[in-house]
Design a protein around this motif. Structure first.
Motif, short mmCIF file in Angstrom:
data_model
loop_
_atom_site.label_atom_id
_atom_site.label_comp_id
_atom_site.label_asym_id
_atom_site.label_seq_id
_atom_site.Cartn_x
_atom_site.Cartn_y
_atom_site.Cartn_z
N PHE A 38 0.69 -1.28 0.14
CA PHE A 38 -0.18 -0.04 0.07
C PHE A 38 0.80 1.11 -0.05
CE2 PHE A 38 -3.06 -3.20 1.53
CZ PHE A 38 -3.95 -3.04 0.52
N SER A 39 2.01 1.20 0.64
CA SER A 39 2.95 2.30 0.41
C SER A 39 3.35 2.61 -0.88
CB SER A 39 4.04 2.02 1.39
OG SER A 39 4.91 3.22 1.38
N ARG A 40 3.93 1.64 -1.48
CA ARG A 40 4.30 1.76 -2.93
C ARG A 40 3.14 2.21 -3.72
NH1 ARG A 40 6.27 -3.51 -2.35
NH2 ARG A 40 4.68 -4.39 -3.83
N LEU A 41 1.80 1.86 -3.61
CA LEU A 41 0.67 2.20 -4.27
C LEU A 41 0.26 3.64 -4.22
CD1 LEU A 41 -1.51 0.97 -6.11
CD2 LEU A 41 -2.91 0.54 -4.12
N MET A 42 0.50 4.33 -2.81
CA MET A 42 0.14 5.42 -2.58
C MET A 42 1.37 6.33 -3.17
SD MET A 42 -2.48 5.88 -1.23
CE MET A 42 -2.70 7.31 -0.65
N ASP A 43 2.59 5.89 -3.17
CA ASP A 43 3.87 6.85 -3.85
C ASP A 43 3.43 6.70 -5.18
OD1 ASP A 43 5.09 7.04 -1.35
OD2 ASP A 43 6.39 5.46 -1.61
N ARG A 44 2.95 5.76 -5.90
CA ARG A 44 2.74 5.93 -7.31
C ARG A 44 1.52 6.95 -7.50
NH1 ARG A 44 3.44 0.59 -10.72
NH2 ARG A 44 5.53 0.50 -10.79
N ALA A 45 0.55 6.82 -6.79
CA ALA A 45 -0.87 7.64 -6.94
C ALA A 45 -0.58 9.31 -6.70
CB ALA A 45 -1.68 7.23 -5.78
N HIS A 46 0.69 9.41 -6.05
CA HIS A 46 1.04 10.91 -5.84
C HIS A 46 2.06 11.14 -6.93
CE1 HIS A 46 -1.18 11.57 -2.09
NE2 HIS A 46 -0.65 10.49 -1.82
N LYS A 47 2.45 10.56 -7.91
CA LYS A 47 3.33 10.97 -8.77
C LYS A 47 2.57 11.41 -10.00
CE LYS A 47 7.47 7.95 -7.86
NZ LYS A 47 8.28 6.90 -8.16
N ILE A 70 1.49 11.78 -13.75
CA ILE A 70 1.11 10.68 -15.09
C ILE A 70 2.23 11.00 -16.03
CG2 ILE A 70 -0.13 9.60 -16.71
CD1 ILE A 70 -2.65 10.12 -14.69
#
Length: 69
Positions: free
Chosen positions: A54-63, A65
């Motif tokens: 989930f931490s990796r998922l949230m990091d990707r969501a904040h980057k 596109i």
């Protein structure tokens, strides 16, 4: 010991001291020294855990596109 012990705790510690062939006072002092040595021991810091799913998922969501133009 700096905290008060109940009669049952004192009896239990007296049994343990007698089993080891030591007086109660020496037994309590040795326990206190062991506790102090354990808290003062310099342990290496734990290795850093890799980020979880989930931490990796949230990091990707904040980057932002990336667009391929």
């Amino acid at each position: 010991m700096d905290r008060k012990m109940t009669e049952s705790q004192r009896a239990y510690e007296a049994k343990r001291a007698a089993k080891n062939g030591v007086s109660l006072d020496k037994w309590l002092q040795s326990k206190e020294q062991e506790k102090k040595a354990a808290t003062e021991a310099k342990l290496p810091p734990a290795p850093a855990k890799p980020p979880g799913f989930f931490s990796r998922l949230m990091d990707r969501a904040h980057k932002p596109i990336k667009s391929k133009i």
